[in-house]
Design a protein around this motif. Structure first.
Motif, PDB file in Angstrom:
ATOM      1  N   GLN A  20     -20.225 -22.711 -26.199  1.00  0.00           N
ATOM      2  CA  GLN A  20     -21.299 -23.706 -26.248  1.00  0.00           C
ATOM      3  C   GLN A  20     -21.134 -24.736 -25.144  1.00  0.00           C
ATOM      4  OE1 GLN A  20     -21.734 -25.707 -30.025  1.00  0.00           O
ATOM      5  NE2 GLN A  20     -23.265 -27.127 -29.254  1.00  0.00           N
ATOM      6  N   LYS A  21     -19.896 -25.246 -24.979  1.00  0.00           N
ATOM      7  CA  LYS A  21     -19.649 -26.240 -23.939  1.00  0.00           C
ATOM      8  C   LYS A  21     -19.838 -25.622 -22.555  1.00  0.00           C
ATOM      9  CE  LYS A  21     -18.294 -30.333 -22.548  1.00  0.00           C
ATOM     10  NZ  LYS A  21     -18.616 -30.161 -21.133  1.00  0.00           N
ATOM     11  N   ALA A  22     -19.348 -24.406 -22.362  1.00  0.00           N
ATOM     12  CA  ALA A  22     -19.494 -23.734 -21.071  1.00  0.00           C
ATOM     13  C   ALA A  22     -20.963 -23.514 -20.731  1.00  0.00           C
ATOM     14  CB  ALA A  22     -18.757 -22.391 -21.091  1.00  0.00           C
ATOM     15  N   THR A  23     -21.748 -23.144 -21.726  1.00  0.00           N
ATOM     16  CA  THR A  23     -23.172 -22.909 -21.514  1.00  0.00           C
ATOM     17  C   THR A  23     -23.882 -24.192 -21.103  1.00  0.00           C
ATOM     18  OG1 THR A  23     -23.170 -21.101 -23.135  1.00  0.00           O
ATOM     19  CG2 THR A  23     -25.297 -22.085 -22.596  1.00  0.00           C
ATOM     20  N   GLU A  24     -23.506 -25.303 -21.734  1.00  0.00           N
ATOM     21  CA  GLU A  24     -24.099 -26.601 -21.386  1.00  0.00           C
ATOM     22  C   GLU A  24     -23.749 -26.986 -19.954  1.00  0.00           C
ATOM     23  OE1 GLU A  24     -22.546 -29.202 -24.338  1.00  0.00           O
ATOM     24  OE2 GLU A  24     -23.852 -28.456 -25.943  1.00  0.00           O
ATOM     25  N   ASP A  25     -22.491 -26.788 -19.575  1.00  0.00           N
ATOM     26  CA  ASP A  25     -22.056 -27.137 -18.214  1.00  0.00           C
ATOM     27  C   ASP A  25     -22.754 -26.262 -17.176  1.00  0.00           C
ATOM     28  OD1 ASP A  25     -20.419 -29.054 -19.246  1.00  0.00           O
ATOM     29  OD2 ASP A  25     -18.557 -27.943 -19.003  1.00  0.00           O
ATOM     30  N   LEU A  26     -22.873 -24.975 -17.473  1.00  0.00           N
ATOM     31  CA  LEU A  26     -23.548 -24.065 -16.549  1.00  0.00           C
ATOM     32  C   LEU A  26     -25.017 -24.431 -16.380  1.00  0.00           C
ATOM     33  CD1 LEU A  26     -22.004 -20.654 -17.648  1.00  0.00           C
ATOM     34  CD2 LEU A  26     -21.879 -21.625 -15.350  1.00  0.00           C
ATOM     35  N   ALA A  27     -25.648 -24.830 -17.486  1.00  0.00           N
ATOM     36  CA  ALA A  27     -27.060 -25.218 -17.424  1.00  0.00           C
ATOM     37  C   ALA A  27     -27.240 -26.445 -16.539  1.00  0.00           C
ATOM     38  CB  ALA A  27     -27.586 -25.483 -18.832  1.00  0.00           C
ATOM     39  N   GLU A  28     -26.307 -27.388 -16.636  1.00  0.00           N
ATOM     40  CA  GLU A  28     -26.388 -28.587 -15.787  1.00  0.00           C
ATOM     41  C   GLU A  28     -26.177 -28.223 -14.325  1.00  0.00           C
ATOM     42  OE1 GLU A  28     -26.643 -32.659 -14.644  1.00  0.00           O
ATOM     43  OE2 GLU A  28     -27.429 -31.422 -16.271  1.00  0.00           O
ATOM     44  N   ASN A  29     -25.183 -27.387 -14.048  1.00  0.00           N
ATOM     45  CA  ASN A  29     -24.955 -26.917 -12.670  1.00  0.00           C
ATOM     46  C   ASN A  29     -26.198 -26.244 -12.114  1.00  0.00           C
ATOM     47  OD1 ASN A  29     -22.361 -27.769 -13.109  1.00  0.00           O
ATOM     48  ND2 ASN A  29     -21.380 -25.849 -12.568  1.00  0.00           N
TER      49      ASN A  29
ATOM     50  N   LEU B 105     -24.139 -12.939 -24.583  1.00  0.00           N
ATOM     51  CA  LEU B 105     -23.755 -11.664 -25.192  1.00  0.00           C
ATOM     52  C   LEU B 105     -22.427 -11.789 -25.940  1.00  0.00           C
ATOM     53  CD1 LEU B 105     -24.678  -9.267 -22.243  1.00  0.00           C
ATOM     54  CD2 LEU B 105     -25.963  -9.631 -24.359  1.00  0.00           C
ATOM     55  N   THR B 106     -21.494 -12.547 -25.346  1.00  0.00           N
ATOM     56  CA  THR B 106     -20.199 -12.763 -25.990  1.00  0.00           C
ATOM     57  C   THR B 106     -20.363 -13.515 -27.306  1.00  0.00           C
ATOM     58  OG1 THR B 106     -19.107 -12.851 -23.820  1.00  0.00           O
ATOM     59  CG2 THR B 106     -17.895 -13.751 -25.698  1.00  0.00           C
ATOM     60  N   GLU B 107     -21.224 -14.516 -27.311  1.00  0.00           N
ATOM     61  CA  GLU B 107     -21.474 -15.288 -28.535  1.00  0.00           C
ATOM     62  C   GLU B 107     -22.092 -14.403 -29.613  1.00  0.00           C
ATOM     63  OE1 GLU B 107     -21.886 -18.441 -31.295  1.00  0.00           O
ATOM     64  OE2 GLU B 107     -20.580 -18.079 -29.563  1.00  0.00           O
ATOM     65  N   ASN B 108     -22.978 -13.513 -29.214  1.00  0.00           N
ATOM     66  CA  ASN B 108     -23.584 -12.591 -30.189  1.00  0.00           C
ATOM     67  C   ASN B 108     -22.523 -11.698 -30.835  1.00  0.00           C
ATOM     68  OD1 ASN B 108     -26.130 -13.591 -29.645  1.00  0.00           O
ATOM     69  ND2 ASN B 108     -26.647 -11.994 -28.173  1.00  0.00           N
ATOM     70  N   ARG B 109     -21.574 -11.237 -30.018  1.00  0.00           N
ATOM     71  CA  ARG B 109     -20.488 -10.405 -30.572  1.00  0.00           C
ATOM     72  C   ARG B 109     -19.614 -11.218 -31.519  1.00  0.00           C
ATOM     73  NH1 ARG B 109     -20.457  -8.195 -25.236  1.00  0.00           N
ATOM     74  NH2 ARG B 109     -18.755  -9.570 -24.606  1.00  0.00           N
ATOM     75  N   ILE B 110     -19.384 -12.483 -31.176  1.00  0.00           N
ATOM     76  CA  ILE B 110     -18.570 -13.346 -32.040  1.00  0.00           C
ATOM     77  C   ILE B 110     -19.265 -13.553 -33.388  1.00  0.00           C
ATOM     78  CG2 ILE B 110     -17.799 -15.735 -32.353  1.00  0.00           C
ATOM     79  CD1 ILE B 110     -17.020 -15.772 -29.417  1.00  0.00           C
ATOM     80  N   VAL B 111     -20.572 -13.758 -33.361  1.00  0.00           N
ATOM     81  CA  VAL B 111     -21.333 -13.933 -34.610  1.00  0.00           C
ATOM     82  C   VAL B 111     -21.201 -12.693 -35.487  1.00  0.00           C
ATOM     83  CG1 VAL B 111     -23.655 -14.153 -35.569  1.00  0.00           C
ATOM     84  CG2 VAL B 111     -22.966 -15.592 -33.646  1.00  0.00           C
TER      85      VAL B 111
END
Length: 266
Positions: free
Chosen positions: A63-72, A234-240
């Motif tokens: 979640q944090k990585a996704t937020e940082d990537l979106a800002e970048n 995709l990784t998050e979907n596998r984790i779910v």
């Protein structure tokens, strides 16, 4: 007689203990409330809970990585748009239909974009500078201003350090692009300053090829951020899916059959 009494007491104590255990299972809804209730099952539950905790941490990192990537990505798209406009202005300034006076006017627009690029390069999110590498508390770019209060040089103060998050067993992702990649290697500031100065002096300017290269590089960084974000999704979907499987296994391992427990208690 003493043997009979002792035997009776042991049976009473055993029955009382069993009753308490059954009552606790009814109250908690779990058949395993402590390791002594079933050592093998308790070990299984502990293992499942440990795995679930790891997945929770991976999910939080994603979640944090996704937020940082979106800002970048957001900032880089802005830079991409600025470069597109600079290419248009450079081509316009080099057009023979424009003379020294028109080029000086164009140089004003280019100078404004240069200031905007500096602001984008010094973007700060959640008290961290986006393009400083791992020196996230250091303002990555410092501008030198001339006597006319215009930027004459831009210095990079960050580093090339990678910020990585662990998103799975042995799996990490880099979530930052450094200022060196986005602004220094592309010679973006140097090129824009040169074009502005030439037009300000009323003459044509080279630099269009450099702007095209810079645009391609920044576009590549935007695509890279998008690709990593897709991988994280995709990784998050596998984790779910894995967490759901663990929840089912935990239910089977520790869930009490209340009907059976009540019958035993009776």
């Amino acid at each position: 007689l003493e043997t009979l009494v002792n035997t009776t007491l042991r049976k009473v104590n055993s029955s009382t203990s069993r009753m308490q255990q059954l009552q606790e299972q009814i109250s908690s809804g779990k058949k395993i409330n402590r390791p002594s209730d079933g050592p093998a099952a308790a070990r299984r539950i502990l293992s499942l809970n440990t795995e679930n905790h790891k997945l929770e941490q991976y999910s939080s990192n994603i979640q944090k990585a996704t937020e940082d990537l979106a800002e970048n990505e957001r900032v880089l798209i802005n830079v991409e748009e600025h470069i597109t406009r600079l290419r248009e202005l450079t081509a316009q300034g080099n057009n023979d239909t424009n003379g020294p006076a028109e080029r000086k006017i164009i140089s004003i627009d280019i100078n404004a974009i240069l200031e905007s690029l500096l602001q984008e390069a010094n973007t700060k999110s959640s008290e961290r500078y986006t393009f400083a590498g791992t020196k996230t508390t250091t303002k990555p770019f410092t501008a030198t201003y001339g006597a006319n209060n215009k930027i004459t040089d831009v210095t990079y103060n960050g580093n090339q350090g990678k910020i990585e998050y662990r998103v799975g067993p042995g799996a990490t992702v880099q979530i930052n692009q450094t200022g060196e990649e986005a602004f220094i290697d592309t010679q973006l500031f140097t090129t824009v300053i040169s074009i502005r100065d030439n037009f300000e002096n009323g003459v044509k300017s080279s630099g269009l090829d450099e702007l095209n290269d810079a645009h391609g590089s920044v576009t590549g960084l935007v695509a890279k951020a998008g690709s990593v974000a897709k991988t994280l999704e995709l990784t998050e979907n596998r984790i779910v899916d894995t967490k759901l499987s663990i929840a089912n296994s935990l239910g089977e391992a520790e869930g009490a059959d209340l009907t059976e427990v009540i019958l035993k208690l009776k």
